[in-house]
Scaffold this motif. Sequence first.
Motif, PDB file in Angstrom:
ATOM      1  N   VAL A  52       0.858  -1.190   0.000  1.00 26.70           N
ATOM      2  CA  VAL A  52       0.000   0.000   0.000  1.00 26.70           C
ATOM      3  C   VAL A  52       0.892   1.238   0.000  1.00 26.70           C
ATOM      4  O   VAL A  52       1.829   1.326   0.798  1.00 26.70           O
ATOM      5  N   CYS A  54      -3.087   7.018  -0.355  1.00 20.39           N
ATOM      6  CA  CYS A  54      -4.354   6.564   0.221  1.00 20.39           C
ATOM      7  C   CYS A  54      -5.111   7.707   0.898  1.00 20.39           C
ATOM      8  O   CYS A  54      -4.529   8.474   1.662  1.00 20.39           O
ATOM      9  N   PRO A  58      -9.553   3.728  -5.846  1.00 20.02           N
ATOM     10  CA  PRO A  58      -9.666   4.869  -6.755  1.00 20.02           C
ATOM     11  C   PRO A  58      -8.382   5.671  -6.891  1.00 20.02           C
ATOM     12  O   PRO A  58      -8.244   6.461  -7.819  1.00 20.02           O
ATOM     13  N   LEU A  59      -7.435   5.444  -5.999  1.00 19.04           N
ATOM     14  CA  LEU A  59      -6.199   6.218  -6.051  1.00 19.04           C
ATOM     15  C   LEU A  59      -5.004   5.385  -6.492  1.00 19.04           C
ATOM     16  O   LEU A  59      -3.870   5.862  -6.476  1.00 19.04           O
TER      17      LEU A  59
HETATM   18  S1  SF4 Z   1      -9.088   1.613  -1.544  1.00 17.35           S
HETATM   19 FE1  SF4 Z   1      -9.169   3.555  -0.417  1.00 17.35          FE
HETATM   20  S2  SF4 Z   1      -8.531   3.031   1.664  1.00 17.35           S
HETATM   21 FE2  SF4 Z   1      -7.849   1.373   0.314  1.00 17.35          FE
HETATM   22  S3  SF4 Z   1      -5.740   1.917  -0.295  1.00 17.35           S
HETATM   23 FE3  SF4 Z   1      -7.115   2.694  -1.873  1.00 17.35          FE
HETATM   24  S4  SF4 Z   1      -7.491   4.811  -1.269  1.00 17.35           S
HETATM   25 FE4  SF4 Z   1      -6.695   3.751   0.532  1.00 17.35          FE
END
Ligand code: SF4
Length: 103
Positions: free
Chosen positions: A46, A51, A96-97
């Motif tokens: 991640v 995020c 989304p990111l």
């Molecule tokens: S889905 Fe949302 S909470 Fe999970 S890593 Fe992507 S931006 Fe972050």
Amino acid sequence: MYGKPLKFILAEYIVVHHRGRRAERHRHRGDTPARTKESRMIQVKVDFGRCDANGTCAALMPDVFHIGEDGLLQQLSTQVSEDRGDDLEEVILCCPLGAISRS
Ligand code: SF4
């Protein structure tokens, strides 16, 4: 207007939409979501700098991702078994990111 922030409403929509597609895919393949392959581990990464803690990943894989009391994403596991690769791909696509990757 809403009790929840828009990002959480969007995350719930994505989860419901993709769960339906996942079940459909398993029906077409003639198998069930039950795990069938022997497992190798996939590393999950991640990018916490990207995020925004919208919770989509936590809703799709709650044993791997969690939104803590502080509203920030916590990664509960850095690896998942290979037989969950489809689920992980879905989470990667739904972020989304683009903050989640695998290796
Ligand atoms: S889905 Fe949302 S909470 Fe999970 S890593 Fe992507 S931006 Fe972050």
